[in-house]
Motif scaffolding. Structure first.
Motif: not given
Length: 205
Positions: A89-111
């Motif tokens: 994703t970081y490589g893709l952001a660089k390719r597009y000239g984008i400096s801000r990326v949203v990423l999910h926390s990945g938290y899963v309740p009960y896990v």
């Protein structure tokens, strides 16, 4: 500041480019929320679409992949997969000239115990950001969290001004019994991006 300079429309919307052009707002690119879209023929197909959409706006945010990606995974192989995909994703952001990326926390309740999630996620994100340039920023988004406090503690523990919070009010509305004002108050010091949609607490999408 003109409010339009702070607004983005998701490319999930079929008329995102028309809205962006008409109102002069930015776009949030969501074609790569599924990681396999970053590879092979799927990438070639989506890259063509994304570049056309990017031409409709002067400001862009990239939403990274999230399916089965867990920074606090108990299985090291699962955690390695998340790291690999976020590096892509970081490589893709660089390719597009984008400096801000949203990423999910990945938290899963009960896990994950929240103490485990906090400790392991802090290590993951510190390592991930350790070799990134100063102008690259990520916003960690809530999804299945039932409260905002753990995410706030996570961003505070990471202690990197390039790591901020993305509050998705629809996710919070569906996953939490707390008022949205409490989410805003808690995440406020680290809040950099907001997803606004309503699911009426019936079904999160």
């Amino acid at each position: 500041m003109d409010i339009r300079e702070r607004l983005y429309v998701s490319t999930i919307a079929s008329d995102a480019t028309e809205i962006a052009e008409h109102y002069g707002i930015g776009i949030e690119i969501d074609e790569f929320c599924t990681a396999s879209n970053m590879e092979g023929e799927k990438f070639e197909f989506n890259d063509h679409i994304v570049r056309k959409k990017m031409a409709s706006a002067h400001r862009h945010i990239l939403h990274g992949p999230f399916n089965e990606l867990f920074p606090a995974a108990i299985d090291p192989e699962a955690r390695a997969l998340a790291y690999k995909r976020f590096e892509q994703t970081y490589g893709l952001a660089k390719r597009y000239g984008i400096s801000r990326v949203v990423l999910h926390s990945g938290y899963v309740p009960y896990v994950y115990f929240k103490s485990w999630f906090l400790e392991q996620s802090t290590e993951f994100w510190k390592t991930f950001m350790s070799d990134k340039p100063r102008d690259f920023h990520i916003m960690i988004e809530n999804v299945l969290e039932d409260e905002p406090y753990t995410l706030a503690r996570l961003i505070e523990a990471i202690g990197d001004e390039r790591v901020r919070a993305c509050l998705d009010v629809g996710h919070a509305n569906c996953s939490s019994t707390l008022e949205l004002t409490e989410w805003i108050r808690t995440l406020g010091p680290w809040l950099s991006h907001v997803h606004i949609h309503n699911n009426y607490k019936a079904y999160d999408n």
